[in-house]
Motif scaffolding. Structure first.
Motif, mmCIF file in Angstrom:
data_model
loop_
_atom_site.group_PDB
_atom_site.id
_atom_site.type_symbol
_atom_site.label_atom_id
_atom_site.label_comp_id
_atom_site.label_asym_id
_atom_site.label_seq_id
_atom_site.Cartn_x
_atom_site.Cartn_y
_atom_site.Cartn_z
ATOM 1 N N PRO A 4 23.345 4.727 58.740
ATOM 2 C CA PRO A 4 23.518 5.017 60.163
ATOM 3 C C PRO A 4 24.729 5.923 60.393
ATOM 4 O O PRO A 4 25.651 5.987 59.584
ATOM 5 C CB PRO A 4 23.751 3.644 60.777
ATOM 6 C CG PRO A 4 23.193 2.668 59.795
ATOM 7 C CD PRO A 4 23.340 3.320 58.448
ATOM 8 N N GLU A 53 25.186 2.260 68.963
ATOM 9 C CA GLU A 53 24.106 1.291 69.172
ATOM 10 C C GLU A 53 24.048 0.893 70.638
ATOM 11 O O GLU A 53 24.531 -0.163 71.039
ATOM 12 C CB GLU A 53 24.294 0.085 68.267
ATOM 13 C CG GLU A 53 24.154 0.440 66.802
ATOM 14 C CD GLU A 53 24.355 -0.748 65.879
ATOM 15 O OE1 GLU A 53 24.407 -1.891 66.370
ATOM 16 O OE2 GLU A 53 24.472 -0.523 64.677
ATOM 17 N N VAL A 55 21.527 1.903 74.441
ATOM 18 C CA VAL A 55 20.338 2.547 74.979
ATOM 19 C C VAL A 55 20.792 3.469 76.097
ATOM 20 O O VAL A 55 21.563 3.075 76.963
ATOM 21 C CB VAL A 55 19.340 1.494 75.513
ATOM 22 C CG1 VAL A 55 18.119 2.169 76.110
ATOM 23 C CG2 VAL A 55 18.957 0.522 74.416
ATOM 24 N N LEU A 70 10.814 0.511 76.725
ATOM 25 C CA LEU A 70 11.457 -0.563 75.973
ATOM 26 C C LEU A 70 10.416 -1.507 75.379
ATOM 27 O O LEU A 70 10.540 -1.928 74.226
ATOM 28 C CB LEU A 70 12.419 -1.354 76.872
ATOM 29 C CG LEU A 70 13.673 -0.623 77.340
ATOM 30 C CD1 LEU A 70 14.447 -1.490 78.333
ATOM 31 C CD2 LEU A 70 14.552 -0.236 76.168
ATOM 32 N N SER A 73 8.824 -0.058 72.309
ATOM 33 C CA SER A 73 9.740 0.268 71.222
ATOM 34 C C SER A 73 9.580 -0.700 70.055
ATOM 35 O O SER A 73 9.272 -1.877 70.246
ATOM 36 C CB SER A 73 11.181 0.214 71.743
ATOM 37 O OG SER A 73 12.081 0.347 70.680
ATOM 38 N N ASP A 74 9.797 -0.190 68.863
ATOM 39 C CA ASP A 74 9.778 -1.040 67.673
ATOM 40 C C ASP A 74 11.045 -1.870 67.557
ATOM 41 O O ASP A 74 11.091 -2.847 66.823
ATOM 42 C CB ASP A 74 9.627 -0.185 66.409
ATOM 43 C CG ASP A 74 8.273 0.495 66.332
ATOM 44 O OD1 ASP A 74 7.315 -0.003 66.962
ATOM 45 O OD2 ASP A 74 8.173 1.526 65.651
ATOM 46 N N ASN A 75 12.073 -1.469 68.268
ATOM 47 C CA ASN A 75 13.363 -2.151 68.227
ATOM 48 C C ASN A 75 13.297 -3.420 69.072
ATOM 49 O O ASN A 75 12.928 -3.378 70.241
ATOM 50 C CB ASN A 75 14.453 -1.220 68.753
ATOM 51 C CG ASN A 75 15.842 -1.762 68.547
ATOM 52 O OD1 ASN A 75 16.024 -2.869 68.065
ATOM 53 N ND2 ASN A 75 16.826 -0.984 68.930
ATOM 54 N N SER A 76 13.675 -4.545 68.494
ATOM 55 C CA SER A 76 13.658 -5.802 69.249
ATOM 56 C C SER A 76 15.054 -6.194 69.725
ATOM 57 O O SER A 76 15.207 -7.141 70.483
ATOM 58 C CB SER A 76 13.066 -6.925 68.392
ATOM 59 O OG SER A 76 13.861 -7.108 67.242
ATOM 60 N N HIS A 77 16.079 -5.486 69.279
ATOM 61 C CA HIS A 77 17.453 -5.761 69.702
ATOM 62 C C HIS A 77 18.016 -4.512 70.367
ATOM 63 O O HIS A 77 18.172 -3.483 69.733
ATOM 64 C CB HIS A 77 18.333 -6.148 68.511
ATOM 65 C CG HIS A 77 19.775 -6.306 68.877
ATOM 66 N ND1 HIS A 77 20.204 -7.337 69.662
ATOM 67 C CD2 HIS A 77 20.854 -5.555 68.613
ATOM 68 C CE1 HIS A 77 21.512 -7.211 69.853
ATOM 69 N NE2 HIS A 77 21.921 -6.134 69.219
ATOM 70 N N PHE A 78 18.265 -4.641 71.660
ATOM 71 C CA PHE A 78 18.774 -3.500 72.406
ATOM 72 C C PHE A 78 20.251 -3.708 72.692
ATOM 73 O O PHE A 78 20.674 -4.796 73.063
ATOM 74 C CB PHE A 78 18.017 -3.330 73.728
ATOM 75 C CG PHE A 78 16.551 -3.081 73.530
ATOM 76 C CD1 PHE A 78 16.113 -1.846 73.112
ATOM 77 C CD2 PHE A 78 15.629 -4.080 73.746
ATOM 78 C CE1 PHE A 78 14.758 -1.598 72.915
ATOM 79 C CE2 PHE A 78 14.279 -3.849 73.554
ATOM 80 C CZ PHE A 78 13.839 -2.608 73.131
#
Length: 183
Positions: A4, A53, A55, A70, A73-78
Motif C-alpha cells: 500500500p 485509508e 473514503v 458502497l 464495493s468489495d471492501n467491507s471495512h470503510f
C-alpha cells in the motif's frame, strides 16, 4: 510495488532524497501522484504520517448513489468518509449512517457533511496533538495549503510517534499507576 502507498512512503522516506524520483517512477501509475505528494513533506510533519485509508465523495454526489457504490464495493471495512468539492478541496466529514439513511437518499453528500476542522499537513506531529478536535474524533482530515485532502491523521498513531521521540520516565510509581488504570 504491491505494498500500500502508506507502507511505500514509510520505506522510501528512509532513503536519500536523490533516490525518490526513480522509486516513484517504479510505482504503479495510479499511485505515483499520491506518493510524490506525500514525499514532499518533512518526515516530522503530520502529512508524512497520514493514512490514505478513507473514503472520498464529492459534495454533489447524491447520497443514494454513494450508498449504492458502497454496497457494491468489495471492501467491507470503510474508513472515514471525507466530502470534497470537484477540485478535491475538503468540505467536511460524513457519517456512514447519515449517508445511507432513507431520509437523506435524495440529498447530496455535501448536505450531510459535518464541518470538522482539518489539520494542516505541515503541522509538527507534537503540535497536531494539541488540536481540540481530538476530543470529538479519533481521526481527523489532513489537508495541504490549498485545502486539498492529503489523508487521515490518527490520534493513536501520533501518540505513538511523539511518544517514541519523548524521553521515557519509568518510575515504579508511574508504572504501577498506569498498570492499575488498565484494570
Amino acid at each position: 510495488t504491491a505494498a500500500p502507498t502508506d507502507e511505500a512512503v514509510a520505506i522510501i522516506a528512509h532513503l536519500h532524497e536523490s533516490r525518490y524520483e526513480a522509486l516513484v517512477a517504479a510505482c504503479p501509475e495510479g499511485k505515483r501522484a499520491t506518493l510524490q505528494q506525500l514525499l514532499e513533506f518533512p518526515s516530522h510533519s503530520l502529512a508524512a504520517l497520514v493514512t490514505t485509508e478513507f473514503v472520498r465523495v464529492t459534495s454533489d454526489t447524491p447520497c443514494s448513489t454513494f450508498a449504492e457504490q458502497l454496497a457494491n464495493s468489495d471492501n467491507s471495512h470503510f474508513g472515514p468518509v471525507l466530502v470534497v468539492d470537484r477540485q478535491g478541496r475538503y468540505i467536511g466529514m460524513a457519517e456512514l449512517q447519515a449517508v445511507i439513511a432513507r431520509r437523506n437518499r435524495s440529498r447530496p453528500a455535501g448536505d450531510v457533511a459535518v464541518k470538522v476542522t482539518p489539520l494542516n499537513g505541515m503541522t509538527d506531529a507534537a503540535t497536531a496533538l494539541t488540536a481540540r478536535e481530538w476530543a470529538k474524533h479519533p481521526e481527523l482530515p489532513v489537508v495541504d495549503l490549498q485545502h486539498r485532502v492529503l489523508g487521515i491523521g490518527s490520534r493513536d498513531a501520533l501518540l505513538r510517534v511523539v511518544g517514541d521521540a519523548a524521553p521515557r520516565d519509568f518510575s515504579l510509581e508511574r508504572s504501577l499507576s498506569e498498570l492499575s488504570m488498565g484494570y
